[in-house]
Motif scaffolding. Sequence first.
Motif, PDB file in Angstrom:
ATOM      1  N   SER A  51      41.082  32.581  49.028  1.00  0.00           N
ATOM      2  CA  SER A  51      41.696  34.022  49.343  1.00  0.00           C
ATOM      3  C   SER A  51      42.396  34.462  47.745  1.00  0.00           C
ATOM      4  CB  SER A  51      42.558  34.304  50.092  1.00  0.00           C
ATOM      5  OG  SER A  51      41.995  33.836  51.428  1.00  0.00           O
ATOM      6  N   ILE A  52      42.281  35.896  47.561  1.00  0.00           N
ATOM      7  CA  ILE A  52      43.216  36.299  46.260  1.00  0.00           C
ATOM      8  C   ILE A  52      43.865  37.368  46.700  1.00  0.00           C
ATOM      9  CG2 ILE A  52      41.287  35.510  44.580  1.00  0.00           C
ATOM     10  CD1 ILE A  52      40.502  38.191  44.310  1.00  0.00           C
ATOM     11  N   GLU A  53      44.869  37.895  45.861  1.00  0.00           N
ATOM     12  CA  GLU A  53      45.587  39.107  46.363  1.00  0.00           C
ATOM     13  C   GLU A  53      44.797  40.376  46.122  1.00  0.00           C
ATOM     14  OE1 GLU A  53      49.349  39.761  44.304  1.00  0.00           O
ATOM     15  OE2 GLU A  53      49.989  37.619  44.940  1.00  0.00           O
ATOM     16  N   ARG A  54      44.849  41.130  47.234  1.00  0.00           N
ATOM     17  CA  ARG A  54      44.098  42.563  47.162  1.00  0.00           C
ATOM     18  C   ARG A  54      44.272  43.133  45.819  1.00  0.00           C
ATOM     19  NH1 ARG A  54      41.992  44.920  51.023  1.00  0.00           N
ATOM     20  NH2 ARG A  54      43.042  43.778  52.694  1.00  0.00           N
ATOM     21  N   GLY A  55      45.341  43.120  45.054  1.00  0.00           N
ATOM     22  CA  GLY A  55      45.630  43.862  43.809  1.00  0.00           C
ATOM     23  C   GLY A  55      44.906  43.323  42.411  1.00  0.00           C
ATOM     24  N   HIS A  56      44.154  42.215  42.826  1.00  0.00           N
ATOM     25  CA  HIS A  56      43.486  41.492  41.668  1.00  0.00           C
ATOM     26  C   HIS A  56      42.042  41.647  42.054  1.00  0.00           C
ATOM     27  CE1 HIS A  56      46.994  40.038  39.693  1.00  0.00           C
ATOM     28  NE2 HIS A  56      47.375  39.775  40.846  1.00  0.00           N
ATOM     29  N   MET A  57      41.419  42.373  43.224  1.00  0.00           N
ATOM     30  CA  MET A  57      40.140  42.288  43.441  1.00  0.00           C
ATOM     31  C   MET A  57      39.231  43.326  42.362  1.00  0.00           C
ATOM     32  SD  MET A  57      39.309  40.752  45.987  1.00  0.00           S
ATOM     33  CE  MET A  57      37.807  41.309  46.300  1.00  0.00           C
ATOM     34  N   ALA A  58      39.992  44.312  41.700  1.00  0.00           N
ATOM     35  CA  ALA A  58      38.994  44.852  40.870  1.00  0.00           C
ATOM     36  C   ALA A  58      38.717  44.287  39.501  1.00  0.00           C
ATOM     37  CB  ALA A  58      39.898  46.412  40.480  1.00  0.00           C
ATOM     38  N   GLU A 101      34.948  42.974  38.427  1.00  0.00           N
ATOM     39  CA  GLU A 101      34.449  43.414  37.259  1.00  0.00           C
ATOM     40  C   GLU A 101      33.637  41.954  36.707  1.00  0.00           C
ATOM     41  OE1 GLU A 101      37.289  44.804  34.595  1.00  0.00           O
ATOM     42  OE2 GLU A 101      37.483  46.657  35.689  1.00  0.00           O
ATOM     43  N   GLN A 102      34.477  40.824  36.858  1.00  0.00           N
ATOM     44  CA  GLN A 102      34.030  39.425  36.227  1.00  0.00           C
ATOM     45  C   GLN A 102      32.650  38.881  36.756  1.00  0.00           C
ATOM     46  OE1 GLN A 102      35.281  37.606  33.586  1.00  0.00           O
ATOM     47  NE2 GLN A 102      36.244  39.570  33.141  1.00  0.00           N
ATOM     48  N   ILE A 103      32.770  39.220  38.194  1.00  0.00           N
ATOM     49  CA  ILE A 103      31.388  38.770  39.095  1.00  0.00           C
ATOM     50  C   ILE A 103      30.381  39.763  38.744  1.00  0.00           C
ATOM     51  CG2 ILE A 103      32.453  37.290  40.698  1.00  0.00           C
ATOM     52  CD1 ILE A 103      32.149  39.610  42.617  1.00  0.00           C
ATOM     53  N   ILE A 139      25.462  34.151  46.464  1.00  0.00           N
ATOM     54  CA  ILE A 139      27.087  34.009  46.498  1.00  0.00           C
ATOM     55  C   ILE A 139      27.630  35.285  46.237  1.00  0.00           C
ATOM     56  CG2 ILE A 139      29.068  33.057  46.047  1.00  0.00           C
ATOM     57  CD1 ILE A 139      27.445  30.283  45.910  1.00  0.00           C
ATOM     58  N   ILE A 140      27.403  35.828  44.717  1.00  0.00           N
ATOM     59  CA  ILE A 140      27.660  37.122  44.433  1.00  0.00           C
ATOM     60  C   ILE A 140      27.366  38.375  45.200  1.00  0.00           C
ATOM     61  CG2 ILE A 140      27.710  38.731  42.534  1.00  0.00           C
ATOM     62  CD1 ILE A 140      27.607  36.185  40.763  1.00  0.00           C
ATOM     63  N   ASP A 141      26.241  38.294  45.668  1.00  0.00           N
ATOM     64  CA  ASP A 141      25.724  39.350  46.669  1.00  0.00           C
ATOM     65  C   ASP A 141      26.412  39.346  47.788  1.00  0.00           C
ATOM     66  OD1 ASP A 141      23.807  40.447  45.053  1.00  0.00           O
ATOM     67  OD2 ASP A 141      22.209  39.116  45.932  1.00  0.00           O
ATOM     68  N   ALA A 142      27.171  38.419  48.408  1.00  0.00           N
ATOM     69  CA  ALA A 142      27.659  38.215  49.574  1.00  0.00           C
ATOM     70  C   ALA A 142      29.236  38.579  49.326  1.00  0.00           C
ATOM     71  CB  ALA A 142      27.882  36.897  50.112  1.00  0.00           C
ATOM     72  N   LEU A 143      29.683  38.356  47.963  1.00  0.00           N
ATOM     73  CA  LEU A 143      30.909  38.585  47.622  1.00  0.00           C
ATOM     74  C   LEU A 143      30.908  40.215  47.196  1.00  0.00           C
ATOM     75  CD1 LEU A 143      31.813  35.859  44.916  1.00  0.00           C
ATOM     76  CD2 LEU A 143      32.919  36.292  47.201  1.00  0.00           C
ATOM     77  N   MET A 144      30.078  40.647  46.930  1.00  0.00           N
ATOM     78  CA  MET A 144      29.908  42.329  46.626  1.00  0.00           C
ATOM     79  C   MET A 144      30.280  43.056  47.993  1.00  0.00           C
ATOM     80  SD  MET A 144      29.614  42.904  43.760  1.00  0.00           S
ATOM     81  CE  MET A 144      29.065  42.259  42.055  1.00  0.00           C
ATOM     82  N   ASP A 145      29.879  42.669  49.097  1.00  0.00           N
ATOM     83  CA  ASP A 145      30.467  43.253  50.304  1.00  0.00           C
ATOM     84  C   ASP A 145      31.841  43.196  50.351  1.00  0.00           C
ATOM     85  OD1 ASP A 145      27.715  43.667  50.868  1.00  0.00           O
ATOM     86  OD2 ASP A 145      27.356  42.326  52.122  1.00  0.00           O
ATOM     87  N   VAL A 146      32.345  42.239  50.312  1.00  0.00           N
ATOM     88  CA  VAL A 146      33.694  42.056  50.661  1.00  0.00           C
ATOM     89  C   VAL A 146      34.340  42.723  49.293  1.00  0.00           C
ATOM     90  CG1 VAL A 146      35.772  40.097  50.398  1.00  0.00           C
ATOM     91  CG2 VAL A 146      33.510  39.486  51.432  1.00  0.00           C
ATOM     92  N   ALA A 147      34.140  42.652  48.236  1.00  0.00           N
ATOM     93  CA  ALA A 147      34.857  43.438  47.139  1.00  0.00           C
ATOM     94  C   ALA A 147      34.650  44.950  47.494  1.00  0.00           C
ATOM     95  CB  ALA A 147      34.101  42.962  45.811  1.00  0.00           C
ATOM     96  N   ALA A 148      33.470  45.482  47.831  1.00  0.00           N
ATOM     97  CA  ALA A 148      33.219  46.914  47.975  1.00  0.00           C
ATOM     98  C   ALA A 148      34.383  47.410  49.033  1.00  0.00           C
ATOM     99  CB  ALA A 148      31.961  47.187  48.366  1.00  0.00           C
TER     100      ALA A 148
END
Length: 163
Positions: A84-91, A95-97, A144-153
């Motif tokens: 898990s990461i802090e919500r404030g660092h999701m942007a 960008e990196q992924i 994995i990145i495609d799955a992360l995109m849903d979480v990040a979005a």
Amino acid sequence: MHAAIIERFPDWATARPQRIQRPAAEWVALGSEYDIGHVVRLWQRVMRFHIDQLPGDESVMWQLADKLQGRCSDIVRIQEAIVSIERGHMAAFREQIDWLWEFLADEHGDHRYRWCRDVGEWIRIETELPPITGLEDARRAVDIIDALMDVAANNVVYLREDA
């Protein structure tokens, strides 16, 4: 009759907080330690060849790499094999992924392969440079990145200025 004592200001010992409270961090679960570790290792491998794209020392990807190696991190935590990461660092994470996904899509894109009838599969064109990442590693990372995109979005808000 007794005179009432009116205190205008409270006593500092009772009114002053003993310790400044840090606001509770909101954590966003990214996924399993194994999957996130694969993406971070692939990102590190690619960054060896793209030094001009390296983020700062305190970026979220370096914090992820440090935490996965057992070091301390304030913005990343691992509990029960879930990263898990802090919500404030999701942007910054997004960008990196995004960058990694675009790199992998270009490195292993259709324009770099041709169909070989003799072998019965796609092979890399001889004039292309050898890839930094293996095809199977890249495919797994893209999934994995495609799955992360849903979480990040769901956890990133971009503010745009209309031109």
